[in-house]
Enzyme design. Structure first.
Site, PDB file in Angstrom:
ATOM      1  N   GLU A 209       0.969  -1.171  -0.128  1.00 29.57           N
ATOM      2  CA  GLU A 209      -0.049   0.062   0.028  1.00 29.57           C
ATOM      3  C   GLU A 209       0.635   1.449   0.056  1.00 29.57           C
ATOM      4  OE1 GLU A 209      -2.881  -0.431   2.954  1.00 29.57           O
ATOM      5  OE2 GLU A 209      -3.849  -2.161   2.327  1.00 29.57           O
ATOM      6  N   ASP A 246      -4.626  -0.304  11.979  1.00 29.86           N
ATOM      7  CA  ASP A 246      -5.314  -1.423  11.704  1.00 29.86           C
ATOM      8  C   ASP A 246      -4.473  -2.700  12.124  1.00 29.86           C
ATOM      9  OD1 ASP A 246      -6.859  -3.612  10.326  1.00 29.86           O
ATOM     10  OD2 ASP A 246      -6.399  -3.030   8.448  1.00 29.86           O
ATOM     11  N   LYS A 342     -15.685  -1.520   1.987  1.00 34.45           N
ATOM     12  CA  LYS A 342     -14.805  -2.007   0.750  1.00 34.45           C
ATOM     13  C   LYS A 342     -15.753  -2.643  -0.122  1.00 34.45           C
ATOM     14  CE  LYS A 342     -10.683  -3.342   3.275  1.00 34.45           C
ATOM     15  NZ  LYS A 342      -9.934  -4.384   4.115  1.00 34.45           N
ATOM     16  N   ARG A 371      -8.333  -1.608  -1.312  1.00 35.44           N
ATOM     17  CA  ARG A 371      -7.831  -2.859  -0.999  1.00 35.44           C
ATOM     18  C   ARG A 371      -6.324  -2.875  -1.180  1.00 35.44           C
ATOM     19  NH1 ARG A 371     -11.773  -6.835   0.550  1.00 35.44           N
ATOM     20  NH2 ARG A 371      -9.969  -7.593   1.782  1.00 35.44           N
TER      21      ARG A 371
END
Length: 431
Positions: A209, A246, A342, A371
């Site tokens: 990411e 997270d 999502k 995602r």
């Protein structure tokens, strides 16, 4: 002028080099919408099914020709001649035709790509931007806001090859006056973090990411180096920039315990891990924690919500998988206070909008999310603005698959001006 005349599906490549589904929806009058389905690494067990071919001779079994075949065959036949402006109707046709609870016949990747492409085509036929059309579908025409980003600048867990258990350490530029300023602040912290890591002799390679994936000694050390970077960038931690995590705790949940490699393989009970997180929130201005326990640990989540729920935002991702049935159960039981959205977890735009509405009606916040496997498709930027969701999670300040979403938000903010306020800290539950 919004009648569907052609639907095309194709296999394209995502940001991890794996195949995904792209769909085009063509309307009368030459209007076209194109969209691609994203793909997750750490996935909730109750997500809608992402259909893969399983043919080991192609893409190590990850091909999506079956899903593409569904788009070009039964889905295309079913929606031809239908009105693209009737999003709920188009989505219902596909879901009913699939005929399974989890979209395993055609694949959520097939249905979602067509669903989003339909929305884009309909917006084009109306001469609207996608966020405008989404606001109308949402029953909130003309009601917009710019989302506060959650920028994942240190990656651990399933998103990186290092010894950090917690999957994402994020910054939220709550003190910014605009989205554009928030992006600048995030970028400056990101570059200062590289300097901090290099000075400590650490790796500055990036994860899926776009965040750094250094080999840190503990989870707390990730927060410490981010705090150093925020200061080096000239910002005040807790005022200008807050922190979010997270945990993706399902990934280190083993035999009823939370086993953390970064804490010397210590095994925590639900209560102990909740207090481990609580201690971190006392040391650092962490205002949001996602998936702080395993998706099946509802008793643990009830305890975690009791301990932390009135102080910070507790986000359910694997817990709720953007599914209104599961979310309703969570709301009824008072589990967490926010949902991660999502759209490939549920597989259609209509069902995604329903989850956002249910969350907001219950006083939960909704965080729109990418995602780990993404494409250049920036639909989530329009979704965040068009639903006035308030927060977006779309990675770090590198990799064009992440930056595409920030750039789209910058364009939207420029177009909307004062009609789309950036509300900063007020958007985060408990702040």
């Amino acid at each position: 002028m919004s009648k569907i005349v052609k639907v095309i599906g194709r296999e394209i490549i995502d940001s991890r080099g794996n195949p995904t589904v792209e769909a085009e929806v063509h309307l009368e009058g030459g209007f076209v919408g194109m969209a691609a389905a994203p793909s997750g690494a750490s996935t909730g067990s109750r997500e809608a099914l992402e259909l893969r071919d399983g043919d080991k001779s192609r893409y190590m079994g990850k091909g999506v020709l079956k899903a593409v075949g569904a788009v070009n065959g039964p889905i295309a036949q079913a929606v031809l001649g239908k009105d693209a402006k009737d999003q709920a109707g188009i989505d219902k046709i596909m879901i009913d035709l699939d005929g399974t609870e989890n979209k395993s016949n055609f694949g959520a990747n097939a249905i979602l790509a067509v669903s989003l492409a339909t929305a884009k085509a309909a917006a084009a036929s109306k001469g609207q931007a996608l966020f405008e059309h989404i606001a109308e579908l949402n029953g909130t025409p003309g009601k917009y806001s710019m989302p506060v980003p959650m920028m994942n600048i240190i990656n651990g867990g399933e998103h990186a090859d290092n010894n950090v258990d917690i999957q994402e350490f994020m910054i939220q530029p709550v003190g910014a006056k605009s989205l554009k300023e928030a992006v600048r602040m995030g970028s400056e912290v990101f570059h200062n973090l590289a300097k901090v890591l290099k000075a400590k002799g650490m790796n500055t390679a990036v994860g899926d990411e776009g965040g750094y994936a250094p080999n840190l000694g503990s989870n707390a050390e990730a927060l410490a180096v981010i705090a150093e970077a925020v200061k080096a960038a000239g910002y005040e931690l807790g005022t200008d920039i807050t922190l979010a995590m997270d945990c993706a705790a399902s990934e280190f949940y083993k035999d009823g315990k939370y086993v953390l490699a970064g804490e010397g393989n210590k095994a925590f009970t639900s209560e102990e891990f909740t207090h481990f997180l609580e201690d971190l929130t006392k040391q650092y201005p962490i205002v949001s924690i996602e998936d702080g326990l395993d998706e099946s640990d509802w008793d643990g989540f009830a305890y975690q919500t009791k301990v932390l729920g009135d102080k910070i935002q507790l986000v359910g991702d694997d817990l709720f998988v953007t599914n209104t049935k599961i979310l309703k159960e969570g709301i009824d039981k008072g589990i967490v206070n926010s949902i991660l959205i999502k759209f490939n977890q549920i597989g259609s735009l209509t069902e995604t909008l329903a989850a956002i509405k249910m969350a907001k009606d219950a006083g939960y916040t909704a965080v729109i999310s990418h995602r780990s496997g993404e494409t250049e498709d920036a639909t989530i930027a329009d979704l965040a603005v068009g639903t006035a969701a308030g927060q977006i999670k779309t990675g770090s300040m590198s990799r064009s698959d992440r930056v595409a979403k920030y750039n789209q938000l910058i364009r939207i903010e420029e177009a909307l001006g004062e009609k789309a306020p950036y509300n900063g800290r007020k958007e985060i539950k408990g702040q």
